[in-house]
Design an enzyme around this catalytic site. Structure first.
Site, PDB file in Angstrom:
ATOM      1  N   LYS A  77       0.825  -1.174  -0.052  1.00 40.22           N
ATOM      2  CA  LYS A  77       0.051   0.092   0.128  1.00 40.22           C
ATOM      3  C   LYS A  77       0.872   1.231   0.044  1.00 40.22           C
ATOM      4  O   LYS A  77       1.953   1.231   0.602  1.00 40.22           O
ATOM      5  CB  LYS A  77      -0.707  -0.135   1.194  1.00 40.22           C
ATOM      6  CG  LYS A  77      -1.929   0.981   1.294  1.00 40.22           C
ATOM      7  CD  LYS A  77      -2.929   0.899   2.581  1.00 40.22           C
ATOM      8  CE  LYS A  77      -3.871   1.913   2.769  1.00 40.22           C
ATOM      9  NZ  LYS A  77      -4.692   1.664   3.962  1.00 40.22           N
ATOM     10  N   SER A 152      -9.870   1.799   3.246  1.00 41.35           N
ATOM     11  CA  SER A 152      -8.789   2.499   2.126  1.00 41.35           C
ATOM     12  C   SER A 152      -7.754   1.619   1.717  1.00 41.35           C
ATOM     13  O   SER A 152      -7.051   2.103   0.497  1.00 41.35           O
ATOM     14  CB  SER A 152      -8.024   3.557   3.166  1.00 41.35           C
ATOM     15  OG  SER A 152      -7.185   2.958   4.108  1.00 41.35           O
ATOM     16  N   SER A 176      -9.600  -0.924   7.200  1.00 40.63           N
ATOM     17  CA  SER A 176      -9.192  -0.788   5.846  1.00 40.63           C
ATOM     18  C   SER A 176      -8.398  -1.848   5.205  1.00 40.63           C
ATOM     19  O   SER A 176      -8.262  -1.799   4.078  1.00 40.63           O
ATOM     20  CB  SER A 176      -8.241   0.469   5.837  1.00 40.63           C
ATOM     21  OG  SER A 176      -9.191   1.632   5.779  1.00 40.63           O
TER      22      SER A 176
END
Ligand code: GLN
Length: 487
Positions: A77, A152, A176
């Site tokens: 990420k 997210s 997330s």
């Protein structure tokens, strides 16, 4: 197909010389250039670095020095600092930021031999539940490109689901890792707060943030977590406890295991089909000998409100460092220091981030601190106590991961409360610091549905064990999105 294999299967192929790490990496890189990348899961692809690492991994292997993840192509990420590589956190403010060092997690995975393919798309500073808040555009759900992948860590989850990497890293502040895993039909675990070092991870809400792996299976998650977890002197909140070999306990039978269904997580807000699928999963676990009972977590309804005071408060402090002086974007020709701060931040933060900074600064301000922030912290303690009470009678808790399957892009953009309620089943475990995992547990129409298991502190081994046992009995985790998936 190589990209359909799990880490466990890829490790075998590499060990047996069926293919080299370089071949495997080239395969993934070609996919990253191909039609599957239309889902916008990556912000940056680091092809050259990946090939270099893969070649090194092949050499290491030939010398008998293969690490536990040697040659396995993964993605991070974009909130994890990666030395020499852009680390944007999905924000314009860091669009040109090249990290001068790597996060501890990134280093650990590198030392274990993993090959980084690139950085995945995400909601700006990890704020969001749909990945629509990224400066780099929304990520599309590979199961249906008109829908969100969740957020997210949407890029990380979508990338694993679409076979663009064998595994990825994510962070989970309020859901997330788990919610996008649920929406994309993959496995994602948020460990106990402090189990994985936060050093080098761009902070959102420091008392809630926790990193974790996103994979196809619980077995792969165990392999990743063994490498990622552990004490780090650079992170004062990291737990100084040894890391168990999570893979060793995967095969344990679950007979007699006490699973609690939290009543409040099966309320009227839950989509009926999702609820039905979860109860079918419960029946599978029951047939394996688990003992099911109902428990109550009466503080559940206060979790989202408390979170949306605490997380913005912490983010308003954490994001104050982006001032145009030391990091990233700076406005043109500032008149004075105030102008520099104001214009830099106005230009380069997205709306969701701005809104949260405002809310956070308000909640922390004199006169309001007691009414909001202190109150929220007190609620947080009650939530924690509620869980501890529940764990007196059950070993773990089971619930849906999210109240609905993946929703349409734009569907909740105008309704912030509806968006925030996406995390209603995941947020409490962040507030309490507990570990939780989401695994695929059914198909709702044409969309995956996730099941969540929440454990007591440092009980990751048990979560992975139960998830693995469930995956031995079911095939949901083996389903891949249809090519070009649309409704
Ligand atoms: N959706 C939640 C939020 O926007 C959780 C995000 C996260 O876990 N990073 O804050």
């Amino acid at each position: 197909m190589l990209h359909e294999r799990t880490i466990t299967e890829l490790r075998l192929g590499l060990e047996n010389g069926e293919f080299s790490a370089e071949e495997l990496t080239r395969h993934y890189l070609s996919r990253l250039e191909g039609p599957s990348q239309d889902i916008n899961a990556f912000i940056t692809v680091t092809g050259n670095i990946a090939l270099e690492r893969a070649k090194k991994s092949d050499i290491d292997r030939s010398k008998g020095h293969a690490g536990p993840l040697s040659g396995i192509p993964i993605a991070h990420k974009d909130v994890f600092c990666t030395r020499g590589v852009r680390t944007s956190a999905g924000s314009l403010i860091l669009d040109k930021f090249i990290a001068p060092y790597s996060a501890t997690v990134v280093e650990k995975l590198e030392q274990a031999g993993a090959v980084m393919l690139g950085k995945t798309n995400q909601d700006e500073f990890a704020m969001g539940s749909s990945n629509e808040n990224s400066h780099y555009g929304p990520v599309l759900n590979p199961w249906d490109r008109t829908r969100v992948p969740g957020g997210s860590s949407g890029g990380s989850a979508a990338a694993v689901a679409a076979g663009l990497c064998a595994a990825s890293t994510g962070t989970d502040t309020g859901g997330s890792i788990r919610q996008p895993s649920s929406f994309c039909g993959v496995t994602g675990i948020k460990p106990t707060y402090g189990r994985i070092s936060r050093w080098g991870i761009i902070a959102y809400a420091s008392s809630l943030d926790q990193a974790g792996p996103i994979t196809q299976t619980a077995e792969d998650a165990a392999l990743m977590l063994e490498v990622m977890a552990g004490h780090d002197p650079k992170d004062s909140t990291s737990i100084a406890a040894g890391v168990p070999r999570y893979t060793d306990s995967l095969a344990n039978p679950i007979k007699g295991l006490r699973i609690g269904l939290c009543q409040e997580y099966f309320d009227e807000g839950l989509d009926a089909t999702t609820g039905k699928l979860i109860m079918e999963a419960v029946a599978v676990l029951e047939s394996q000998g688990a003992v099911i009972s109902e428990v109550s977590l009466s503080t559940t309804r206060y979790a989202v409100p408390a979170y949306y005071v605490i997380a913005p408060a912490e983010c308003s402090a954490n994001l104050s460092r982006y001032d145009g002086v030391r990091f990233g974007h700076r406005c043109e020709n500032p008149k004075d220091l105030d102008d520099l701060y104001k214009r830099t931040r106005s230009e380069a933060f997205g709306n969701e981030v701005k809104q949260r900074i405002l809310v956070g600064a308000f909640a922390l301000s004199t006169g309001y601190y007691d009414a909001y922030y202190r109150k929220a912290q007190q609620v947080r303690r009650l939530i924690r106590n509620d869980f501890q009470e529940a764990f007196k009678t059950v070993d773990l808790l089971l619930s849906p991961t999210a109240p609905t399957p993946a929703f349409r892009i734009g569907e909740k953009s105008d309704d912030q409360v509806a968006m925030y309620l996406q995390d209603i089943y995941t947020i409490s475990s962040n507030l309490a610091g507990l570990p939780a995992i989401s695994i695929p547990a059914g198909i709702h129409g044409h969309l995956p549905t996730g099941l969540q298991l929440i454990g007591n502190y440092l009980d990751e081994a048990r979560l992975l064990n139960v998830a693995h046992q469930y995956q031995l009995q079911t095939n949901w985790h083996k389903l891949s999105p249809p090519a070009g998936g649309t409704a």
